[in-house]
Each structure stands twice: as C-alpha cells, then as structure tokens.
Design an enzyme around this catalytic site. Structure first.
Site, short mmCIF file in Angstrom:
data_model
loop_
_atom_site.label_atom_id
_atom_site.label_comp_id
_atom_site.label_asym_id
_atom_site.label_seq_id
_atom_site.Cartn_x
_atom_site.Cartn_y
_atom_site.Cartn_z
CG HIS A 40 -2.37 1.35 0.97
ND1 HIS A 40 -2.01 2.53 1.43
CD2 HIS A 40 -3.09 0.56 0.33
CE1 HIS A 40 -3.06 2.68 1.38
NE2 HIS A 40 -3.92 2.11 0.92
CD GLU A 46 -8.93 -2.89 -3.22
OE1 GLU A 46 -10.49 -4.09 -2.55
OE2 GLU A 46 -9.15 -2.51 -3.82
N1 ACO Z 1 3.99 -7.69 -5.20
C1 ACO Z 1 5.08 -7.36 -5.01
N2 ACO Z 1 5.90 -6.52 -5.27
C2 ACO Z 1 5.49 -5.34 -4.54
C3 ACO Z 1 3.94 -5.33 -4.13
C4 ACO Z 1 3.31 -6.23 -5.12
N3 ACO Z 1 2.18 -6.22 -4.75
N4 ACO Z 1 3.09 -3.52 -3.96
C5 ACO Z 1 4.37 -3.19 -3.86
N5 ACO Z 1 5.57 -4.01 -4.45
C6 ACO Z 1 7.51 -3.54 -4.06
C7 ACO Z 1 7.59 -2.80 -5.72
O1 ACO Z 1 7.74 -3.70 -7.01
C8 ACO Z 1 8.83 -2.25 -5.51
O2 ACO Z 1 9.91 -3.31 -4.98
P1 ACO Z 1 11.80 -2.65 -6.10
O3 ACO Z 1 11.34 -1.34 -5.26
O4 ACO Z 1 12.14 -3.72 -5.78
O5 ACO Z 1 10.99 -2.29 -7.33
C9 ACO Z 1 8.19 -1.59 -4.22
O6 ACO Z 1 7.56 -2.87 -3.90
C10 ACO Z 1 7.48 -0.63 -3.76
O7 ACO Z 1 6.87 -0.38 -4.83
P2 ACO Z 1 6.13 0.48 -5.85
O8 ACO Z 1 4.62 0.83 -6.61
O9 ACO Z 1 6.82 2.04 -5.76
O10 ACO Z 1 5.11 0.80 -4.60
P3 ACO Z 1 4.17 2.30 -4.10
O11 ACO Z 1 3.43 2.78 -3.07
O12 ACO Z 1 3.44 3.11 -5.45
O13 ACO Z 1 2.47 0.30 -4.47
C11 ACO Z 1 1.39 0.29 -4.62
C12 ACO Z 1 1.12 0.65 -3.48
C13 ACO Z 1 0.57 0.19 -6.09
C14 ACO Z 1 -0.29 -0.69 -4.00
C15 ACO Z 1 1.08 -1.28 -4.21
O14 ACO Z 1 1.76 -2.37 -3.52
C16 ACO Z 1 0.51 -2.89 -5.63
O15 ACO Z 1 1.02 -2.66 -6.67
N6 ACO Z 1 -0.04 -3.84 -4.78
C17 ACO Z 1 -0.90 -4.60 -5.26
C18 ACO Z 1 -2.54 -4.06 -6.00
C19 ACO Z 1 -3.41 -3.69 -5.34
O16 ACO Z 1 -3.82 -4.41 -4.25
N7 ACO Z 1 -3.69 -2.79 -4.97
C20 ACO Z 1 -4.93 -2.69 -4.02
C21 ACO Z 1 -4.61 -1.29 -3.58
S1 ACO Z 1 -5.11 -0.92 -1.43
C22 ACO Z 1 -6.28 0.26 -2.74
O17 ACO Z 1 -6.22 0.82 -3.31
C23 ACO Z 1 -7.70 0.30 -2.50
#
Ligand code: ACO
Length: 427
Positions: free
Chosen positions: A287, A345
């Site tokens: 998140h 989620e």
């Molecule tokens: N699975 C694997 N790796 C992840 C995940 C995940 N679910 N989420 C973040 N990471 C990793 C990224 O790959 C990145 O790693 P790296 O720097 O080694 O490449 C690091 O964590 C940071 O990721 P960002 O995308 O920069 O973090 P951000 O804060 O933007 O992401 C997000 C938040 C978009 C929700 C992300 O965690 C994600 O894609 N999760 C999966 C989708 C999801 O569950 N969405 C629902 C969110 S809740 C809502 O909106 C109601």
C-alpha cells in the site's frame, strides 16, 4: 568516447537533478485539508468522520455513515429516516441509463466501464444544472449515490441475460443492492456483512480516485463529472481493481495444491516466488500509505469470521489465512525493507465472495461504497473553491528544427539543436 554530444550529457544531468526534485506520484505531498477521514500509515489507523473504522463500520448503517460524511455529525432518528426515504426514492434508473446498460451488456463491456458510462447519463436528470447551492449539491449527491447500486445490479443481470429487478423501497442501501442482484431479500447477517464492507471502504483520505474527483470539481465542474472521473481512476488494478485478481490467486493456489499434492502454504509460497521472479505483483498486498497491516483488512477479516461462522463453514477463511501468511513470508524475504503487508483488497475478496457476489462485481461494489466518500469530498472541495493545479518539470527539447512533412523520414529522430539541450539542463 561515448558518441553523446556534450550538450546532451548536460541535458541528462539536468534531467536527473530535475527528477530528484520531483514528488513522484505526489507521494507525501499534502494538497488538501479534510474532515472526512484520516489515514495513519505507520500506526495502521483509519478514522472516518471522527470514528475509528473498527468501531464505526460493523455497527453503523451505510445511510448513517453517508449522513456523517455529508453533514459532519451523526443523524437523529428523524434525519436518518428522511435520508433513507430520499435515497430509496432516487433508486429507479432513467430510461436512458437502462438503454445504455443494455447496449453495454450486448457488447460485453467490462462492468466498471458500464458503470462509468451509466453514471455519465445521470446528469440528464439534473433539471437545474446551473444551481450551485449546497442544497442542490446534496440532492445531486443522494441522486448519484442512490443509483449506483441499481446500475451495478442491473448491469450484472443484463450481462447474464436477465432483466433488472426493481429496487425495494423498504430495504436499506446494502440489503436492497443484494435484492436487486438475486431477486431475494438477503438474510440479515449477509446484509450486515455487506454493510460493514461498504462502511469500511467508504472513504480513505486522498486516494487516487478521490483526488481525481476533487481535481475535477476544483475547476468548478459538476459533481456528476467528478464521479465519472473517479470511477475511471478506481478501475485500475493498482487501486480498486485488485480484489477480483486476489480471489483468483487464492483459487489458483488451491487448484495447484490439489494437483501437486503439496500443502497449501507451500504451494502459496511457490506461487509467490513465481510471480516475483516474473516481475509481477501480488494482488491484495502492499500500500502506498500503510507500512503496517491495513486496518481495513482487520475489520473485513473479522466480518468474514462472523459470516463464515454463522454459515458453519470456516474452510475458505482458514485457507485464505494460510495463503496470506505464506505470501507475506516470501514478500518479506524477497523485498526486505519494502514493508509490504496485507491491504484491504485481500479481505474484500474473501468477504464479498462470502456475501455471494461474483468477482465481476467486486470493483463496482467498491464504487458503490466509495461514491459516498467521493460525493462528500466533492462537497468539501466546492466549499474550498480552490483550483488544484500542480506543476511538472519539462524534460523535452525546447527548440526542435521544423522539417516540412515531405522531407521527414519515418525513422530518423528529429534533430535537437545544441541550444535546446543547454536550455534543458537549465530547466
Ligand atoms: N507485490 C510485489 N511487490 C510489490 C507489491 C506487491 N503487491 N507492492 C509493492 N511491491 C514492490 C514493488 O515491486 C517495488 O519493489 P522494487 O522497488 O524492488 O521494484 C516496491 O515494492 C515499491 O513499490 P511501489 O509501486 O513504488 O509502491 P507504491 O507505494 O506505489 O505501491 C501499490 C502501492 C500500487 C498498492 C502496490 O503495493 C501494488 O501494486 N499492490 C498490488 C495491487 C493492490 O493490491 N492494489 C490495491 C491497493 S489498496 C487500494 O487501492 C484500495
């Protein structure tokens, strides 16, 4: 000798410096004040209208929460009854909206696209679009929020070749939604589970879709346009599109375990490693704001326990917990320092599945709930009346040479004069 002209190297350095000053994705940037909800990502706390989510969500009706967000206080019995009647009176869809849904169903449009298009038609029923008073905007808010469930339920039925079911005037928002999907009045515990879900996700600070709604209305555009834009933002898998894939993931892991004979946790760990090795993301984890477990996952998990216990079957719940533990174990091992935890989620998927909704309805049901928060933010932003307009850093060329169309080659990049690069580094 790199072959890169000196000016271009400067431009590259300029780009890096500019990028360092960027607040990418507006992370941590505060752009609004709100009385609606507070998200504390370090402590894992969410306050909605002054109440911790775990206290508000399981006991309030959705109508009470709407009143709280729209009026900044809980309603009296008379005010609550009046709001329930107003919402119930708004539920029926205009003919143009139903016609649009039939066309969308014939083309098998994704449910979120159908919702976006259908909500756009609702401005046709606004008889006084020029009236910008708070009373008129509150009327618009109830007309929009009241119709979201009817649109979603009608579209789901049309997609399945069935006629929409008329709204039930005496049922509350949550129970009526389930009634319009199945044609049956839901048992109280099922309606309660859905209502807890709607309350839990009704508002969440300046998330992407709420921000979108506020940006739109900050231009003095209208509430309907703001909600149409918000639906578009919610649709993406990084925001509201995750619960369907999260449930699919659990079922896929179950199926793999059944065919491999491995324990479910072992299979879930292997699945997670495969996803990470392919550069993928685990849906329902991570998140932008929460660096600890999302408090909404806790509220929805507890609601799922109550629902599944009443039904006398905890198997899916237990399996989901096993998958969650295994996924987190591998995430922590492979992404140390990223602080990836379970988000809302993952448990949305479990609870809505338990309520009997199919996964196609998960994201639109999120929109049914969040419409409450969007309208409240729109009302708040209208009160603020300040244009939201951030800035960007230009990193493109500034003085390209114009080449007449008959002399352009399709492959050669347009020449960038040296002075353009120099200007870029100064930018
Ligand atoms: N699975 C694997 N790796 C992840 C995940 C995940 N679910 N989420 C973040 N990471 C990793 C990224 O790959 C990145 O790693 P790296 O720097 O080694 O490449 C690091 O964590 C940071 O990721 P960002 O995308 O920069 O973090 P951000 O804060 O933007 O992401 C997000 C938040 C978009 C929700 C992300 O965690 C994600 O894609 N999760 C999966 C989708 C999801 O569950 N969405 C629902 C969110 S809740 C809502 O909106 C109601």
């Amino acid at each position: 000798m790199t072959g890169i002209p000196e000016g271009s190297r400067e431009a590259g350095a300029g780009r890096t410096a500019a990028a360092a000053a960027l607040a990418r994705g507006l992370e941590g940037v505060v752009v609004a004040q709100t009385r609606l909800s507070k998200v504390d990502g370090e402590r894992g706390e969410l306050i909605i209208g002054g109440f911790p989510v775990e206290r508000l969500a399981p006991q309030a009706s959705f109508e009470e929460v709407l009143y709280l967000l729209w009026h900044d206080r809980l309603p009296t019995r008379a005010e609550l009854d009046a709001l329930r009647r107003r919402l119930a009176a708004e539920r029926t869809l205009p003919a143009a909206t139903v016609a649009l849904l039939r066309t969308a169903a014939a083309r098998r449009a994704p449910a979120m696209d159908a919702l976006r298009m259908a909500v756009a038609t609702l401005s046709l029923s606004d008889d006084h679009p020029e009236d910008g008073s708070r009373a008129a905007n509150l009327r618009r808010a109830s007309a929009l929020v009241g119709r979201f469930p009817t649109i979603v339920a009608a579209y789901w039925r049309l997609l399945h070749g069935r006629d929409p079911i008329d709204p039930h005037p005496r049922l509350g928002h949550a129970a009526n939604f389930l009634h319009m999907i199945s044609g049956e009045e839901p048992p109280p515990e099922v309606a309660r589970a859905l209502e807890t879900y709607l309350n839990t996700v009704v508002d969440h600070g300046l998330n992407a879709s709420t921000f979108t709604a506020r940006v739109i209305v900050s231009t003095r555009s209208d509430m309907c346009s703001a909600l149409v834009g918000a639906i578009g933002a919610l649709k993406g898998p990084l925001h509201g599109g995750a619960p369907g894939p999260a449930l699919d993931m659990v079922f896929e892991i179950q199926a793999r375990a059944a065919s491999s004979g491995r324990a479910l946790g072992e299979e879930a760990a292997a699945y997670t490693r495969d996803v990470l090795a392919a550069g993928g993301r685990l849906m329902g984890f991570g998140h932008r704001v929460y660096k600890v477990r999302d408090p909404r996952a806790e509220v929805l998990g507890a609601a799922a326990v109550r629902l599944f216990q009443r039904a006398g079957d905890m198997r899916l719940y237990d399996e989901v917990r096993t998958v969650e533990e295994a996924v987190l174990g591998v995430l922590h091992e492979h992404k140390p320092g990223r602080r990836l935890e379970t988000n809302v989620e993952f448990y949305t998927a479990l609870l809505l599945h338990g309520v009997g909704l199919d996964s196609l309805l998960f994201s639109p049901t999120f929109a049914v709930a969040r419409a409450g928060g969007w309208t409240a933010h729109v009302l708040e932003q209208i009160g603020e009346d300040h244009l939201i307009r951030p800035s960007s850093v230009y990193v493109g060329p500034r003085a390209r040479s114009w080449v007449p169309v008959e002399r352009r080659s399709s492959t050669a990049p347009a020449p960038v004069p040296l002075e353009a690069s120099t200007q870029m580094s100064a930018g």
